[in-house]
Design a protein around this motif. Sequence first.
Motif, PDB file in Angstrom:
ATOM      1  N   ASP A 147       0.774  -1.224  -0.015  1.00 51.21           N
ATOM      2  CA  ASP A 147      -0.096  -0.173  -0.074  1.00 51.21           C
ATOM      3  C   ASP A 147       0.802   1.041  -0.080  1.00 51.21           C
ATOM      4  OD1 ASP A 147      -2.323  -1.516  -0.172  1.00 51.21           O
ATOM      5  OD2 ASP A 147      -2.554  -1.690   2.187  1.00 51.21           O
ATOM      6  N   VAL A 148       1.908   1.307   0.825  1.00 49.52           N
ATOM      7  CA  VAL A 148       2.762   2.446   0.885  1.00 49.52           C
ATOM      8  C   VAL A 148       3.558   2.463  -0.563  1.00 49.52           C
ATOM      9  CG1 VAL A 148       5.045   3.222   1.940  1.00 49.52           C
ATOM     10  CG2 VAL A 148       3.315   2.359   3.164  1.00 49.52           C
ATOM     11  N   LEU A 149       4.004   1.540  -1.256  1.00 44.81           N
ATOM     12  CA  LEU A 149       4.462   1.504  -2.424  1.00 44.81           C
ATOM     13  C   LEU A 149       3.305   1.991  -3.527  1.00 44.81           C
ATOM     14  CD1 LEU A 149       6.491  -1.904  -2.659  1.00 44.81           C
ATOM     15  CD2 LEU A 149       7.409   0.570  -2.172  1.00 44.81           C
ATOM     16  N   LYS A 150       2.210   1.662  -3.614  1.00 46.58           N
ATOM     17  CA  LYS A 150       1.199   2.184  -4.405  1.00 46.58           C
ATOM     18  C   LYS A 150       0.822   3.633  -4.447  1.00 46.58           C
ATOM     19  CE  LYS A 150      -1.275  -2.266  -4.796  1.00 46.58           C
ATOM     20  NZ  LYS A 150      -2.704  -2.821  -4.533  1.00 46.58           N
ATOM     21  N   ALA A 151       0.909   4.264  -3.101  1.00 43.17           N
ATOM     22  CA  ALA A 151       0.700   5.577  -2.935  1.00 43.17           C
ATOM     23  C   ALA A 151       1.979   6.343  -3.409  1.00 43.17           C
ATOM     24  CB  ALA A 151       0.757   5.970  -1.302  1.00 43.17           C
ATOM     25  N   ALA A 152       3.094   5.987  -3.040  1.00 42.49           N
ATOM     26  CA  ALA A 152       4.474   6.383  -3.656  1.00 42.49           C
ATOM     27  C   ALA A 152       4.578   6.478  -4.937  1.00 42.49           C
ATOM     28  CB  ALA A 152       5.688   5.739  -2.999  1.00 42.49           C
ATOM     29  N   PHE A 153       4.033   5.314  -5.839  1.00 40.77           N
ATOM     30  CA  PHE A 153       4.011   5.504  -7.190  1.00 40.77           C
ATOM     31  C   PHE A 153       2.826   6.533  -7.541  1.00 40.77           C
ATOM     32  CE2 PHE A 153       1.939   3.619 -10.910  1.00 40.77           C
ATOM     33  CZ  PHE A 153       3.183   3.646 -11.788  1.00 40.77           C
ATOM     34  N   ALA A 154       1.791   6.289  -7.321  1.00 42.43           N
ATOM     35  CA  ALA A 154       0.750   7.424  -7.530  1.00 42.43           C
ATOM     36  C   ALA A 154       1.136   8.907  -7.335  1.00 42.43           C
ATOM     37  CB  ALA A 154      -0.720   7.257  -6.724  1.00 42.43           C
ATOM     38  N   GLU A 155       1.862   9.363  -6.278  1.00 44.93           N
ATOM     39  CA  GLU A 155       2.450  10.516  -5.951  1.00 44.93           C
ATOM     40  C   GLU A 155       3.655  10.739  -6.912  1.00 44.93           C
ATOM     41  OE1 GLU A 155       3.166  10.597  -1.909  1.00 44.93           O
ATOM     42  OE2 GLU A 155       1.047  10.364  -1.323  1.00 44.93           O
ATOM     43  N   GLY A 156       4.141   9.978  -7.705  1.00 45.51           N
ATOM     44  CA  GLY A 156       5.249  10.321  -8.534  1.00 45.51           C
ATOM     45  C   GLY A 156       6.715  10.007  -7.897  1.00 45.51           C
ATOM     46  N   ARG A 157       6.609   9.431  -6.751  1.00 47.62           N
ATOM     47  CA  ARG A 157       7.915   9.402  -5.806  1.00 47.62           C
ATOM     48  C   ARG A 157       8.545   8.158  -6.501  1.00 47.62           C
ATOM     49  NH1 ARG A 157       7.241  12.171  -1.252  1.00 47.62           N
ATOM     50  NH2 ARG A 157       5.301  12.973  -0.675  1.00 47.62           N
ATOM     51  N   LEU A 158       7.704   7.212  -7.107  1.00 51.03           N
ATOM     52  CA  LEU A 158       8.621   5.897  -7.781  1.00 51.03           C
ATOM     53  C   LEU A 158       8.303   6.086  -9.205  1.00 51.03           C
ATOM     54  CD1 LEU A 158       7.914   3.214  -4.943  1.00 51.03           C
ATOM     55  CD2 LEU A 158       9.955   4.505  -5.399  1.00 51.03           C
ATOM     56  N   SER A 159       9.219   5.421 -10.061  1.00 54.56           N
ATOM     57  CA  SER A 159       9.064   5.135 -11.452  1.00 54.56           C
ATOM     58  C   SER A 159       8.187   3.667 -11.531  1.00 54.56           C
ATOM     59  CB  SER A 159       9.940   5.166 -12.172  1.00 54.56           C
ATOM     60  OG  SER A 159      11.013   4.099 -11.785  1.00 54.56           O
ATOM     61  N   ALA A 160       7.767   3.600 -12.813  1.00 57.25           N
ATOM     62  CA  ALA A 160       7.050   2.350 -13.287  1.00 57.25           C
ATOM     63  C   ALA A 160       8.020   1.213 -12.865  1.00 57.25           C
ATOM     64  CB  ALA A 160       6.592   2.336 -14.471  1.00 57.25           C
ATOM     65  N   THR A 161       9.251   1.290 -13.183  1.00 57.19           N
ATOM     66  CA  THR A 161      10.426   0.347 -12.952  1.00 57.19           C
ATOM     67  C   THR A 161      10.614  -0.182 -11.277  1.00 57.19           C
ATOM     68  OG1 THR A 161      11.188   0.667 -15.180  1.00 57.19           O
ATOM     69  CG2 THR A 161      12.408  -0.721 -13.453  1.00 57.19           C
ATOM     70  N   GLU A 162      11.054   0.994 -10.703  1.00 58.80           N
ATOM     71  CA  GLU A 162      11.099   1.019  -9.331  1.00 58.80           C
ATOM     72  C   GLU A 162       9.876   0.346  -8.570  1.00 58.80           C
ATOM     73  OE1 GLU A 162      14.128   4.864  -8.320  1.00 58.80           O
ATOM     74  OE2 GLU A 162      11.915   5.038  -8.686  1.00 58.80           O
ATOM     75  N   TYR A 163       8.824   0.905  -8.859  1.00 60.39           N
ATOM     76  CA  TYR A 163       7.619   0.319  -8.321  1.00 60.39           C
ATOM     77  C   TYR A 163       7.393  -1.385  -8.579  1.00 60.39           C
ATOM     78  CZ  TYR A 163       2.664  -0.759  -7.614  1.00 60.39           C
ATOM     79  OH  TYR A 163       1.553  -1.635  -7.251  1.00 60.39           O
ATOM     80  N   GLY A 164       7.725  -1.685  -9.975  1.00 56.65           N
ATOM     81  CA  GLY A 164       7.400  -3.204 -10.154  1.00 56.65           C
ATOM     82  C   GLY A 164       8.638  -3.959  -9.381  1.00 56.65           C
ATOM     83  N   GLU A 165       9.788  -3.649  -9.263  1.00 56.74           N
ATOM     84  CA  GLU A 165      10.923  -4.148  -8.527  1.00 56.74           C
ATOM     85  C   GLU A 165      10.606  -4.364  -7.089  1.00 56.74           C
ATOM     86  OE1 GLU A 165      14.360  -1.880  -9.348  1.00 56.74           O
ATOM     87  OE2 GLU A 165      14.803  -2.735 -11.697  1.00 56.74           O
ATOM     88  N   ARG A 166      10.146  -3.233  -6.468  1.00 53.37           N
ATOM     89  CA  ARG A 166       9.823  -3.208  -4.969  1.00 53.37           C
ATOM     90  C   ARG A 166       8.545  -4.027  -4.710  1.00 53.37           C
ATOM     91  NH1 ARG A 166      11.686   2.457  -2.365  1.00 53.37           N
ATOM     92  NH2 ARG A 166      13.355   3.234  -3.546  1.00 53.37           N
ATOM     93  N   PHE A 167       7.768  -4.009  -5.607  1.00 59.21           N
ATOM     94  CA  PHE A 167       6.353  -4.712  -5.458  1.00 59.21           C
ATOM     95  C   PHE A 167       6.723  -6.255  -5.316  1.00 59.21           C
ATOM     96  CE2 PHE A 167       2.827  -7.251  -7.103  1.00 59.21           C
ATOM     97  CZ  PHE A 167       1.790  -6.710  -6.191  1.00 59.21           C
ATOM     98  N   GLU A 168       7.725  -6.926  -6.389  1.00 58.66           N
ATOM     99  CA  GLU A 168       8.015  -8.226  -6.294  1.00 58.66           C
ATOM    100  C   GLU A 168       8.730  -8.445  -5.082  1.00 58.66           C
ATOM    101  OE1 GLU A 168       9.961  -8.943 -10.232  1.00 58.66           O
ATOM    102  OE2 GLU A 168       8.199  -8.635 -11.204  1.00 58.66           O
ATOM    103  N   ALA A 169       9.649  -7.409  -4.686  1.00 58.96           N
ATOM    104  CA  ALA A 169      10.376  -7.991  -3.397  1.00 58.96           C
ATOM    105  C   ALA A 169       9.537  -7.994  -2.220  1.00 58.96           C
ATOM    106  CB  ALA A 169      11.689  -6.685  -3.259  1.00 58.96           C
TER     107      ALA A 169
END
Length: 202
Positions: A59-81
């Motif tokens: 949920d924290v990663l989703k919020a950070a991606f929606a706010e532009g703090r993470l790129s799509a690649t970073e979000y995908g990597e951290r989501f899998e991790a």
Amino acid sequence: MAVQPWGEQGYGTAKPPASTPPVPAMPPHGAVAYGAAPQAAMPQSAMRAATADRERTVDVLKAAFAEGRLSATEYGERFEAASGAQTYGQLARLVADLPAGPMVAPQMVAPQMAVPQTFLPPPVLVPPPRPTNGAAVASLVLSLLGMGLPAVIAGHVAKKQIRRRNEEGDAMATVGLVLGYVESVAWTLFMLLVLVAGTSGG
């Protein structure tokens, strides 16, 4: 034991630190280094994480991606991790550089914190009690004393005041009016009988 990308040693309880702090392990080739490593002095970082902890991290990663703090690649990597993380330390490493992160300690040992005002239920406003109309009380008392005509007059005055002032006492005014009318009719009939009897006797 192999050192994990998030600074955790294998499974189970972490070994106590030596007298000289060990050299921080470098992430494997191709791995993305996230926020600061979990503190070695916190034994909770090696504790096993639950499914709810992983979901909170996502949920924290989703919020950070929606706010532009993470790129799509970073979000995908951290989501899998986060989906494959096993300990609190691994989850904390994924969100250490974001505004909010998961609890790094089990809930049963987490410190008690005051609930923010935002999450408290709105206060219930209780309206002040309305005053009781005095004319309604007088109408009821007069009707109980057998004074029908004054009770009727006071009852009509009370009805008007209650509507205008939004006061209590409508039921008392109604009872006073009903009893007052009954008593007024009874007194009228009684006076008529007296007159008829006097006329007949004369």
